[in-house]
Design a protein around this motif. Structure first.
Motif, mmCIF file in Angstrom:
data_model
loop_
_atom_site.group_PDB
_atom_site.id
_atom_site.type_symbol
_atom_site.label_atom_id
_atom_site.label_comp_id
_atom_site.label_asym_id
_atom_site.label_seq_id
_atom_site.Cartn_x
_atom_site.Cartn_y
_atom_site.Cartn_z
ATOM 1 N N ALA A 196 -17.478 -86.640 -7.355
ATOM 2 C CA ALA A 196 -18.232 -85.422 -7.034
ATOM 3 C C ALA A 196 -19.587 -85.771 -6.423
ATOM 4 C CB ALA A 196 -18.409 -84.579 -8.290
ATOM 5 N N GLN A 197 -20.243 -86.803 -6.952
ATOM 6 C CA GLN A 197 -21.533 -87.207 -6.401
ATOM 7 C C GLN A 197 -21.392 -87.693 -4.957
ATOM 8 O OE1 GLN A 197 -22.865 -90.114 -9.265
ATOM 9 N NE2 GLN A 197 -23.898 -88.577 -10.544
ATOM 10 N N LEU A 198 -20.335 -88.462 -4.678
ATOM 11 C CA LEU A 198 -20.127 -88.967 -3.320
ATOM 12 C C LEU A 198 -19.833 -87.840 -2.334
ATOM 13 C CD1 LEU A 198 -18.017 -92.159 -4.118
ATOM 14 C CD2 LEU A 198 -20.370 -92.084 -3.269
ATOM 15 N N LEU A 199 -19.217 -86.759 -2.824
ATOM 16 C CA LEU A 199 -18.901 -85.616 -1.982
ATOM 17 C C LEU A 199 -19.991 -84.539 -2.011
ATOM 18 C CD1 LEU A 199 -15.061 -85.216 -2.582
ATOM 19 C CD2 LEU A 199 -16.182 -85.550 -0.372
ATOM 20 N N ASN A 200 -21.055 -84.804 -2.762
ATOM 21 C CA ASN A 200 -22.167 -83.846 -2.879
ATOM 22 C C ASN A 200 -21.687 -82.482 -3.355
ATOM 23 O OD1 ASN A 200 -24.133 -85.702 -1.933
ATOM 24 N ND2 ASN A 200 -23.509 -85.281 0.178
ATOM 25 N N THR A 201 -20.834 -82.498 -4.379
ATOM 26 C CA THR A 201 -20.326 -81.249 -4.929
ATOM 27 C C THR A 201 -20.325 -81.328 -6.453
ATOM 28 O OG1 THR A 201 -18.546 -79.619 -4.756
ATOM 29 C CG2 THR A 201 -17.887 -81.928 -4.918
ATOM 30 N N SER A 202 -19.845 -80.283 -7.089
ATOM 31 C CA SER A 202 -19.809 -80.210 -8.541
ATOM 32 C C SER A 202 -18.441 -80.630 -9.069
ATOM 33 C CB SER A 202 -20.118 -78.773 -8.991
ATOM 34 O OG SER A 202 -19.793 -78.597 -10.355
ATOM 35 N N ILE A 203 -18.406 -81.160 -10.275
ATOM 36 C CA ILE A 203 -17.128 -81.550 -10.884
ATOM 37 C C ILE A 203 -16.272 -80.325 -11.199
ATOM 38 C CG2 ILE A 203 -18.019 -83.699 -11.863
ATOM 39 C CD1 ILE A 203 -18.248 -82.285 -14.558
ATOM 40 N N ASP A 204 -16.867 -79.143 -11.186
ATOM 41 C CA ASP A 204 -16.116 -77.911 -11.485
ATOM 42 C C ASP A 204 -15.422 -77.335 -10.252
ATOM 43 O OD1 ASP A 204 -17.051 -78.010 -14.136
ATOM 44 O OD2 ASP A 204 -18.904 -76.988 -13.542
ATOM 45 N N VAL A 205 -15.749 -77.839 -9.076
ATOM 46 C CA VAL A 205 -15.190 -77.296 -7.837
ATOM 47 C C VAL A 205 -13.836 -77.963 -7.559
ATOM 48 C CG1 VAL A 205 -15.486 -77.091 -5.341
ATOM 49 C CG2 VAL A 205 -17.453 -76.796 -6.868
ATOM 50 N N PRO A 206 -12.745 -77.187 -7.468
ATOM 51 C CA PRO A 206 -11.455 -77.786 -7.129
ATOM 52 C C PRO A 206 -11.444 -78.282 -5.690
ATOM 53 C CG PRO A 206 -11.260 -75.404 -7.209
ATOM 54 C CD PRO A 206 -12.636 -75.730 -7.698
ATOM 55 N N VAL A 207 -10.785 -79.398 -5.474
ATOM 56 C CA VAL A 207 -10.684 -79.969 -4.131
ATOM 57 C C VAL A 207 -9.218 -80.238 -3.829
ATOM 58 C CG1 VAL A 207 -12.961 -81.037 -4.302
ATOM 59 C CG2 VAL A 207 -10.925 -82.368 -4.871
ATOM 60 N N LEU A 208 -8.938 -80.461 -2.545
ATOM 61 C CA LEU A 208 -7.579 -80.785 -2.137
ATOM 62 C C LEU A 208 -7.383 -82.297 -2.217
ATOM 63 C CD1 LEU A 208 -4.865 -79.783 -0.894
ATOM 64 C CD2 LEU A 208 -5.844 -80.362 1.341
ATOM 65 N N SER A 209 -6.409 -82.713 -3.020
ATOM 66 C CA SER A 209 -6.035 -84.127 -3.108
ATOM 67 C C SER A 209 -4.868 -84.374 -2.159
ATOM 68 C CB SER A 209 -5.619 -84.481 -4.541
ATOM 69 O OG SER A 209 -4.916 -85.712 -4.574
ATOM 70 N N VAL A 210 -5.039 -85.364 -1.267
ATOM 71 C CA VAL A 210 -3.983 -85.751 -0.328
ATOM 72 C C VAL A 210 -3.642 -87.213 -0.606
ATOM 73 C CG1 VAL A 210 -3.276 -85.920 2.082
ATOM 74 C CG2 VAL A 210 -4.914 -84.154 1.385
ATOM 75 N N LEU A 211 -2.443 -87.442 -1.095
ATOM 76 C CA LEU A 211 -1.992 -88.796 -1.412
ATOM 77 C C LEU A 211 -1.017 -89.232 -0.328
ATOM 78 C CD1 LEU A 211 -2.292 -90.955 -3.621
ATOM 79 C CD2 LEU A 211 -0.242 -90.011 -4.692
ATOM 80 N N ARG A 212 -1.332 -90.339 0.349
ATOM 81 C CA ARG A 212 -0.546 -90.750 1.512
ATOM 82 C C ARG A 212 -0.045 -92.180 1.345
ATOM 83 N NH1 ARG A 212 -3.752 -89.405 6.971
ATOM 84 N NH2 ARG A 212 -1.616 -89.307 7.717
ATOM 85 N N LEU A 213 1.189 -92.402 1.762
ATOM 86 C CA LEU A 213 1.743 -93.746 1.881
ATOM 87 C C LEU A 213 2.099 -93.947 3.344
ATOM 88 C CD1 LEU A 213 2.723 -96.389 0.536
ATOM 89 C CD2 LEU A 213 4.978 -95.300 0.317
#
Length: 241
Positions: A196-213
């Motif tokens: 969250a710190q690296l993205l400058n956002t809050s830990i409460d904010v949902p984000v989109l996780s994209v897992l790629r191979l």
């Protein structure tokens, strides 16, 4: 690569490796035409057929492309985003702005069992971990952790990634490997405090996780990437040609 290894290679593979190195060193830029097969054959003192076979393999691997009647050209450098972009929600045809990469670090770690199985390597084998953040119009919008088998890409370091502007471009220029998306999973998640710190956002904010191979052209798994995207005001968009 040692001279003994080169001597054991078929001649067309030696020519292929030489051309890859010359492209990596910038002798020919993206979308620039290469000399003709006859010119290369004369310069390298080999047959036209040997040159043609080397070029055909490089075309098949996506490093070169051909245009009928015009010649053989260097392909565009691969982007870490591939066919994906972040655009305004509801405007899938919007021309995406350039997304800027900042390299946070390139380090080594040991492969956990799941990752080792994906790569077909032994458990605890060395991995390269490349962490990057991405900015759109100056705002941080995504965070990446890319894992690659270290033995496969020995010599890849922060300098290469930084100078090339991304992992995929570094793999293409340094190793002649053009990654291809194999599988991709998406879901909504919450972040750790560090993320969250690296993205400058809050830990409460949902984000989109994209897992790629991603794999090589031949199908060899070469990269496992976890990407977190801030999509409250942006839409993660896939555009297939």
């Amino acid at each position: 690569m040692t001279s003994n290894k080169l001597r054991r290679q078929p001649l067309y593979e030696q020519i292929k490796s030489l051309l890859m190195r010359r492209i990596a060193e910038g002798e020919w830029q993206a979308n620039e035409v290469l000399p003709s097969e006859w010119e290369l054959a004369g310069e390298l003192a080999v047959s036209q057929g040997t040159v043609r076979k080397a070029l055909t393999e490089l075309v098949g691997e996506g490093l070169l492309y051909r245009q009928q009647g015009r010649g053989t050209f260097v392909s565009d450098i691969a982007s870490d985003w591939g066919d994906c972009s972040l655009v305004t929600p509801g405007l899938p045809d919007e021309r995406p702005d350039v997304i800027a990469c900042e390299l946070l670090g390139c380090s080594r770690m040991n492969a956990a069992e799941e990752i080792a199985q994906r790569f077909g390597i032994r458990r605890a084998a060395p991995l390269l971990r490349v962490r990057q953040v991405w900015r759109l119009r100056g705002q941080t919008v995504a965070l990446d952790d890319a894992l690659l088998p270290a033995e496969r890409f020995e010599g890849l370091d922060a300098r290469w990634v930084r100078e090339c502007g991304g992992v995929y471009a570094a793999l293409q220029r340094r190793f002649g490997v053009r990654p291809r998306l194999q599988t991709e999973q998406m879901r909504a998640v919450t972040l750790s405090r560090e993320e969250a710190q690296l993205l400058n956002t809050s830990i409460d904010v949902p984000v989109l996780s994209v897992l790629r191979l991603s794999s090589s052209i031949e199908g060899e798994p070469i990269e496992w990437r976890q990407r977190y995207c801030l999509t409250e005001q942006l839409a993660y968009t896939v555009c297939r040609a």
